[in-house]
Design a protein around this motif. Sequence first.
Motif, PDB file in Angstrom:
ATOM      1  N   THR A  99      38.556  41.821  43.966  1.00 30.30           N
ATOM      2  CA  THR A  99      38.965  40.649  43.033  1.00 30.30           C
ATOM      3  C   THR A  99      40.217  40.133  43.397  1.00 30.30           C
ATOM      4  O   THR A  99      40.905  40.800  44.465  1.00 30.30           O
ATOM      5  CB  THR A  99      38.991  41.097  41.681  1.00 30.30           C
ATOM      6  N   THR A 100      41.017  39.235  42.961  1.00 35.12           N
ATOM      7  CA  THR A 100      42.248  38.809  43.127  1.00 35.12           C
ATOM      8  C   THR A 100      43.416  39.277  42.521  1.00 35.12           C
ATOM      9  O   THR A 100      42.841  39.973  41.601  1.00 35.12           O
ATOM     10  CB  THR A 100      42.110  37.463  42.857  1.00 35.12           C
ATOM     11  N   HIS A 101      44.578  39.043  42.816  1.00 32.95           N
ATOM     12  CA  HIS A 101      45.703  39.712  41.949  1.00 32.95           C
ATOM     13  C   HIS A 101      45.451  39.444  40.645  1.00 32.95           C
ATOM     14  O   HIS A 101      45.931  40.029  39.626  1.00 32.95           O
ATOM     15  CB  HIS A 101      46.884  39.546  42.624  1.00 32.95           C
ATOM     16  N   GLN A 103      43.348  38.287  38.559  1.00 39.10           N
ATOM     17  CA  GLN A 103      42.283  38.818  37.922  1.00 39.10           C
ATOM     18  C   GLN A 103      42.454  40.662  37.874  1.00 39.10           C
ATOM     19  O   GLN A 103      42.150  40.997  36.526  1.00 39.10           O
ATOM     20  CB  GLN A 103      40.590  38.780  38.509  1.00 39.10           C
ATOM     21  N   ALA A 104      42.768  41.100  38.727  1.00 42.50           N
ATOM     22  CA  ALA A 104      43.152  42.682  38.440  1.00 42.50           C
ATOM     23  C   ALA A 104      44.376  42.810  37.504  1.00 42.50           C
ATOM     24  O   ALA A 104      44.291  43.865  36.830  1.00 42.50           O
ATOM     25  CB  ALA A 104      43.577  43.083  39.789  1.00 42.50           C
ATOM     26  N   ARG A 105      45.377  42.037  37.657  1.00 41.38           N
ATOM     27  CA  ARG A 105      46.524  42.188  36.794  1.00 41.38           C
ATOM     28  C   ARG A 105      46.053  41.714  35.273  1.00 41.38           C
ATOM     29  O   ARG A 105      46.616  42.529  34.275  1.00 41.38           O
ATOM     30  CB  ARG A 105      47.505  41.283  37.435  1.00 41.38           C
ATOM     31  N   LEU A 108      41.042  42.381  34.405  1.00 43.68           N
ATOM     32  CA  LEU A 108      40.278  43.541  34.516  1.00 43.68           C
ATOM     33  C   LEU A 108      40.753  44.555  33.740  1.00 43.68           C
ATOM     34  O   LEU A 108      39.879  45.614  33.409  1.00 43.68           O
ATOM     35  CB  LEU A 108      39.969  43.833  36.000  1.00 43.68           C
ATOM     36  N   VAL A 112      37.983  47.440  32.522  1.00 46.55           N
ATOM     37  CA  VAL A 112      37.976  48.793  33.181  1.00 46.55           C
ATOM     38  C   VAL A 112      38.024  49.984  32.323  1.00 46.55           C
ATOM     39  O   VAL A 112      37.476  51.150  32.333  1.00 46.55           O
ATOM     40  CB  VAL A 112      38.874  48.755  34.259  1.00 46.55           C
ATOM     41  N   LEU A 126      39.694  49.382  43.226  1.00 51.50           N
ATOM     42  CA  LEU A 126      40.084  48.047  43.159  1.00 51.50           C
ATOM     43  C   LEU A 126      40.385  47.669  44.412  1.00 51.50           C
ATOM     44  O   LEU A 126      41.320  48.364  44.937  1.00 51.50           O
ATOM     45  CB  LEU A 126      41.235  47.817  42.116  1.00 51.50           C
ATOM     46  N   HIS A 127      39.723  46.599  45.060  1.00 52.23           N
ATOM     47  CA  HIS A 127      40.360  46.083  46.467  1.00 52.23           C
ATOM     48  C   HIS A 127      40.516  44.562  45.976  1.00 52.23           C
ATOM     49  O   HIS A 127      39.990  43.751  45.366  1.00 52.23           O
ATOM     50  CB  HIS A 127      39.189  46.119  47.171  1.00 52.23           C
ATOM     51  N   GLN A 128      41.729  44.376  46.335  1.00 50.05           N
ATOM     52  CA  GLN A 128      42.475  43.112  45.937  1.00 50.05           C
ATOM     53  C   GLN A 128      42.552  42.299  47.127  1.00 50.05           C
ATOM     54  O   GLN A 128      42.955  42.712  48.351  1.00 50.05           O
ATOM     55  CB  GLN A 128      43.729  43.046  45.278  1.00 50.05           C
TER      56      GLN A 128
END
Length: 314
Positions: A99-101, A103-105, A108, A112, A126-128
């Motif tokens: 995902t992108t930063h 979305q992760a921040r 998600l 999660v 998580l792979h950003q």
Amino acid sequence: MNLHQFRFAQEAVRRNLNLTEVAKALHTSQPGVSKAIIELEDELGIEIFSRHGKRIKRVTEPGVQVLKSIDIILREVNNLKRIGEQYSAQDSGTLSIATTHTQARYVLPGPVAQLRQAYPKVNVSLHQGSPDQVAKMLMEEVAEIGVATESLVNYPELVTLPCYEWQHVLVFPFDHPLLERERITLEDLAQVPLITYHPSFTGRTRIDQAFAMRHLSPNVVLEAIDSDVIKTYVKLGMGVGIVAEMAVQGDNQTADLVSRPAAQLFGHNLARVAFKRGTYLRQFVLRFGELLSERLSRDLILRAMSGTPDDYEL
């Protein structure tokens, strides 16, 4: 023929035919890689790669067909592993998300946390990266599920489904003069320094297109991939920020900033969830897809995986 030979040939394409890089990626020696590929070619009776001396230069015409079959074989081998994991340990394993930063921040953390509550034995990795990197991680099976806004629909190897819509917002220091205006226009924004995303991230394409359609040249003084970084420089008075709405919703860091919705200027963006076509999805992967959006269901995801993504636009 064996799986090691298949993996070496596949990785050679992924590493732009650089066998030294293949050897590093697969933790083996370069002569070993070269020997295994030659043995595979000898057994098949064709050249997969065209060579100049000892260096491989391109994929041959029959090699293209061989590599397509290798991709299918290795994908199904990975599917067999997932099926085994599914039924031997149905509630454990690792969910790898690309995902992108943004979305992760901002998007998600909730899903999660819910997944971990439902499947406490499942670890999350998580792979950003950029949207194109997200797509590559899915195609190379580094990740099982990807979430991003741009680029994912451009890869026929992926099945993508709409996840949710969002808009950009303008972010100002609380005393910025543009806040006195009832309606802020693109012409107004073209007159002030702007701080926003790098061109490959978080809907930046829509921002650029909006200005271009009005024949305006925005003065972007700083680009970043991190919404928090953008807000930090806005606080310093360097310019007006343009960020995703998720970055200002329920965020205490924006207490000394003022935000204004900007859908009327830049339109709406569509975040998408993606999977590699033909991949077997474990139960907790399907559950995570459901947690990402009320639009998604296990049945919808499975139907999309067995057909074409356009059949299931939401």
